[in-house]
Design an enzyme around this catalytic site. Sequence first.
Site, PDB file in Angstrom:
ATOM      1  N   LYS A  54       0.840  -1.214   0.000  1.00 61.10           N
ATOM      2  CA  LYS A  54       0.000   0.000   0.000  1.00 61.10           C
ATOM      3  C   LYS A  54       0.867   1.253   0.000  1.00 61.10           C
ATOM      4  O   LYS A  54       0.634   2.174  -0.781  1.00 61.10           O
ATOM      5  CB  LYS A  54      -0.887  -0.027   1.257  1.00 61.10           C
ATOM      6  CG  LYS A  54      -1.557   1.296   1.556  1.00 61.10           C
ATOM      7  CD  LYS A  54      -2.463   1.236   2.772  1.00 61.10           C
ATOM      8  CE  LYS A  54      -1.804   1.466   4.107  1.00 61.10           C
ATOM      9  NZ  LYS A  54      -1.456   2.864   4.407  1.00 61.10           N
ATOM     10  N   ASN A  55       1.855   1.281   0.896  1.00 56.66           N
ATOM     11  CA  ASN A  55       2.605   2.529   1.069  1.00 56.66           C
ATOM     12  C   ASN A  55       3.622   2.782  -0.034  1.00 56.66           C
ATOM     13  O   ASN A  55       4.297   3.813  -0.043  1.00 56.66           O
ATOM     14  CB  ASN A  55       3.251   2.566   2.461  1.00 56.66           C
ATOM     15  CG  ASN A  55       2.185   2.683   3.538  1.00 56.66           C
ATOM     16  OD1 ASN A  55       1.025   3.004   3.250  1.00 56.66           O
ATOM     17  ND2 ASN A  55       2.559   2.406   4.779  1.00 56.66           N
ATOM     18  N   CYS A  85      -5.325  12.490  13.227  1.00 60.83           N
ATOM     19  CA  CYS A  85      -5.927  11.195  12.914  1.00 60.83           C
ATOM     20  C   CYS A  85      -6.259  10.512  14.223  1.00 60.83           C
ATOM     21  O   CYS A  85      -6.052  11.085  15.293  1.00 60.83           O
ATOM     22  CB  CYS A  85      -5.035  10.357  12.011  1.00 60.83           C
ATOM     23  SG  CYS A  85      -3.770   9.455  12.849  1.00 60.83           S
ATOM     24  N   ARG A  89      -0.243  14.108  13.805  1.00 58.79           N
ATOM     25  CA  ARG A  89       0.352  13.803  12.491  1.00 58.79           C
ATOM     26  C   ARG A  89       0.491  15.056  11.604  1.00 58.79           C
ATOM     27  O   ARG A  89      -0.199  15.198  10.584  1.00 58.79           O
ATOM     28  CB  ARG A  89      -0.451  12.701  11.774  1.00 58.79           C
ATOM     29  CG  ARG A  89      -0.439  11.402  12.575  1.00 58.79           C
ATOM     30  CD  ARG A  89      -1.011  10.255  11.811  1.00 58.79           C
ATOM     31  NE  ARG A  89      -0.161   9.779  10.741  1.00 58.79           N
ATOM     32  CZ  ARG A  89      -0.544   8.912   9.823  1.00 58.79           C
ATOM     33  NH1 ARG A  89      -1.766   8.440   9.851  1.00 58.79           N
ATOM     34  NH2 ARG A  89       0.294   8.531   8.874  1.00 58.79           N
ATOM     35  N   ASP A  91       4.131   0.281  12.167  1.00 60.36           N
ATOM     36  CA  ASP A  91       2.942  -0.346  11.575  1.00 60.36           C
ATOM     37  C   ASP A  91       2.759  -1.799  12.024  1.00 60.36           C
ATOM     38  O   ASP A  91       1.773  -2.443  11.651  1.00 60.36           O
ATOM     39  CB  ASP A  91       2.992  -0.271  10.043  1.00 60.36           C
ATOM     40  CG  ASP A  91       2.863   1.160   9.546  1.00 60.36           C
ATOM     41  OD1 ASP A  91       2.400   2.018  10.309  1.00 60.36           O
ATOM     42  OD2 ASP A  91       3.237   1.421   8.379  1.00 60.36           O
ATOM     43  N   ARG A  93      -8.910  -0.572   4.145  1.00 59.61           N
ATOM     44  CA  ARG A  93      -8.010   0.456   3.597  1.00 59.61           C
ATOM     45  C   ARG A  93      -6.662  -0.150   3.213  1.00 59.61           C
ATOM     46  O   ARG A  93      -6.036   0.303   2.257  1.00 59.61           O
ATOM     47  CB  ARG A  93      -7.747   1.545   4.643  1.00 59.61           C
ATOM     48  CG  ARG A  93      -8.899   2.444   4.911  1.00 59.61           C
ATOM     49  CD  ARG A  93      -8.451   3.590   5.778  1.00 59.61           C
ATOM     50  NE  ARG A  93      -7.183   4.114   5.268  1.00 59.61           N
ATOM     51  CZ  ARG A  93      -6.300   4.790   5.979  1.00 59.61           C
ATOM     52  NH1 ARG A  93      -6.525   5.050   7.235  1.00 59.61           N
ATOM     53  NH2 ARG A  93      -5.190   5.221   5.423  1.00 59.61           N
TER      54      ARG A  93
HETATM   55  N1  EPU Z   1       6.124  14.246  11.221  1.00 62.54           N
HETATM   56  C1  EPU Z   1       6.240  15.568  11.557  1.00 62.54           C
HETATM   57  N2  EPU Z   1       6.072  16.499  10.569  1.00 62.54           N
HETATM   58  C2  EPU Z   1       5.804  16.148   9.290  1.00 62.54           C
HETATM   59  C3  EPU Z   1       5.695  14.797   8.943  1.00 62.54           C
HETATM   60  C4  EPU Z   1       5.858  13.855   9.942  1.00 62.54           C
HETATM   61  O1  EPU Z   1       6.482  15.919  12.724  1.00 62.54           O
HETATM   62  O2  EPU Z   1       5.669  17.046   8.442  1.00 62.54           O
HETATM   63  C5  EPU Z   1       6.310  13.212  12.265  1.00 62.54           C
HETATM   64  C6  EPU Z   1       5.069  12.390  12.513  1.00 62.54           C
HETATM   65  O3  EPU Z   1       4.190  13.007  13.414  1.00 62.54           O
HETATM   66  C7  EPU Z   1       5.658  11.102  13.059  1.00 62.54           C
HETATM   67  C8  EPU Z   1       6.965  10.971  12.279  1.00 62.54           C
HETATM   68  O4  EPU Z   1       7.238  12.279  11.780  1.00 62.54           O
HETATM   69  O5  EPU Z   1       5.932  11.223  14.415  1.00 62.54           O
HETATM   70  C9  EPU Z   1       6.938  10.008  11.113  1.00 62.54           C
HETATM   71  O6  EPU Z   1       5.868  10.322  10.247  1.00 62.54           O
HETATM   72  P1  EPU Z   1       5.965  10.071   8.675  1.00 62.54           P
HETATM   73  O7  EPU Z   1       5.849  11.357   7.973  1.00 62.54           O
HETATM   74  O8  EPU Z   1       7.171   9.230   8.425  1.00 62.54           O
HETATM   75  O9  EPU Z   1       4.655   9.224   8.402  1.00 62.54           O
HETATM   76  P2  EPU Z   1       3.687   9.302   7.153  1.00 62.54           P
HETATM   77  O10 EPU Z   1       4.442   9.571   5.921  1.00 62.54           O
HETATM   78  O11 EPU Z   1       2.529  10.171   7.488  1.00 62.54           O
HETATM   79  C10 EPU Z   1       3.942   6.768   6.576  1.00 62.54           C
HETATM   80  C11 EPU Z   1       3.019   5.602   6.376  1.00 62.54           C
HETATM   81  C12 EPU Z   1       2.440   5.184   7.713  1.00 62.54           C
HETATM   82  C13 EPU Z   1       3.595   4.817   8.642  1.00 62.54           C
HETATM   83  C14 EPU Z   1       4.583   5.980   8.764  1.00 62.54           C
HETATM   84  C15 EPU Z   1       5.819   5.648   9.578  1.00 62.54           C
HETATM   85  C16 EPU Z   1       2.194   5.949   4.152  1.00 62.54           C
HETATM   86  C17 EPU Z   1       1.055   6.293   3.263  1.00 62.54           C
HETATM   87  N3  EPU Z   1       1.965   5.982   5.469  1.00 62.54           N
HETATM   88  O12 EPU Z   1       3.146   7.815   7.140  1.00 62.54           O
HETATM   89  O13 EPU Z   1       1.651   4.035   7.459  1.00 62.54           O
HETATM   90  O14 EPU Z   1       3.102   4.510   9.925  1.00 62.54           O
HETATM   91  O15 EPU Z   1       5.003   6.382   7.444  1.00 62.54           O
HETATM   92  O16 EPU Z   1       6.488   4.565   9.032  1.00 62.54           O
HETATM   93  O17 EPU Z   1       3.269   5.614   3.697  1.00 62.54           O
HETATM   94  C18 EPU Z   1      -0.073   2.519   7.839  1.00 62.54           C
HETATM   95  O18 EPU Z   1       0.212   1.966   6.767  1.00 62.54           O
HETATM   96  O19 EPU Z   1      -0.868   1.998   8.683  1.00 62.54           O
HETATM   97  C19 EPU Z   1       0.516   3.800   8.177  1.00 62.54           C
HETATM   98  C20 EPU Z   1       0.004   4.608   9.074  1.00 62.54           C
END
Ligand code: EPU
Length: 424
Positions: A25-26, A119, A124, A307, A399
């Site tokens: 998915k990701n 969320c 997030r 995850d 999802r």
């Molecule tokens: N963060 C910030 N600022 C930002 C972005 C992130 O502070 O602008 C923080 C977040 O709050 C968190 C950390 O950075 O504490 C990591 O967040 P990240 O941005 O890496 O997560 P994401 O891109 O929103 C993706 C996956 C998630 C997975 C996370 C961590 C996708 C679509 N989603 O989310 O997947 O948990 O990386 O590996 O790729 C899932 O599949 O169930 C899922 C939630």
Amino acid sequence: MIKMDKFIINGGNQLNGSVRIGGAKNAVLPIMACTLLADGTYSITNVPDLRDVRTMKKLLESIGAGVETDGGTLTVNTRNCVNYEAPYDLVKTMRASIYVLGPLISRFGYAKVSLPGGCAWGPRPVNLHIEGLRKMGARIAIENGYIIARADTLKGAHISFDLPSVGATGNLMMAAALAEGTTVLENAAREPEITATAQFLTSMGARIEGTGTDHLVIRGVPSLHPADTLIIPDRIEAGTFMVAAHMTGGEVVLEHAEPAHLAAVIDKIEESGARVTIEDRRITVASDGVVSPVNITTAVYPGFPTDMQAQWMSLMSVAGGSSVLTDTIYPDRFTHVAELRRFGADITLDHNVAIVKGVAALSGAPVMSTDLRASASLIIAGLVARGQTDVSRIYHIDRGYEHIEKKLGALGADIRRELETLIT
Ligand code: EPU
């Protein structure tokens, strides 16, 4: 009247047999967003049948792309993209919609993307996406709940992330591919899905150095071209089935998996008593159902994935002792704790640290899904619990897990989907 699907599980069956792991998915979500970077037709194969993929399809269509699905193949045609917007209705159901921000602003000089907001498990934020684009020269305002980004041309920039965000790395990599000059992303995420996105961009003509590392150098090019790709296996789906096999004391072969992406999970599952054998893309997990307590601390790749934290908690609920589970990525990602307690699990939560005292047996209960991975943890707890478990609000699981009840059913689980009437 509101109707929703729920799962009814009768626990106690061992899982045995083989299961085919679907595409990640990701990885598919950012790759679909990449198609906005160049006009033309793309073929993406090994695409899982997931609600998030259908949401991204709707989003691309609302921008003007044509998206056809044929089994596991998506054909995307981006010749008529004219509406550079990700509306609230789509973003609120899938945060990964933010992935269109980078491609739209860099390709068309304008993007209007709904701010995702919080969320189920916490805030997030997307500040790293916005700050990075600003450094590249985009003018960004937040108006009426939308991120409005404008730029004549994006310029390469040196961006050092405070923390390695998967989404910000993906978004800025896509933006930088067409920017003028060189962008350096330091402390970048190097999750396999980001590496797959970088490889796809490279096949579209992007110039990216350091793929697979936390230091990416992207030399902007004036234009990119369409490409075809095969989506990598979903390491979290694989990890979830590994835990389920171990918990139920069965022997499950994961076909089309990528063991290299699962090293941390494989180490931990072996430490907790399962036997794991690897032959190429096939992982076999065999267990006598005796689970040893094993601590985990989630970390960025190649660490133990956040995850998999919820599923690990279900496993530890039936371990022969106590374990400590710490989530350093999402300190609030514990909505499953209260639901797991309904099965009789003994869990104490202190901020981002859960102490799980294994109990001799879980007992079936009506429980409610709160998010995607939490739902997976409830389902696998239901597989070993005594008696019947009803898991409601399973739209969360759809999802990110492809036909999970069919895959589990084929392995011997007693699980069925039913339509539940919530309010009359
Ligand atoms: N963060 C910030 N600022 C930002 C972005 C992130 O502070 O602008 C923080 C977040 O709050 C968190 C950390 O950075 O504490 C990591 O967040 P990240 O941005 O890496 O997560 P994401 O891109 O929103 C993706 C996956 C998630 C997975 C996370 C961590 C996708 C679509 N989603 O989310 O997947 O948990 O990386 O590996 O790729 C899932 O599949 O169930 C899922 C939630």
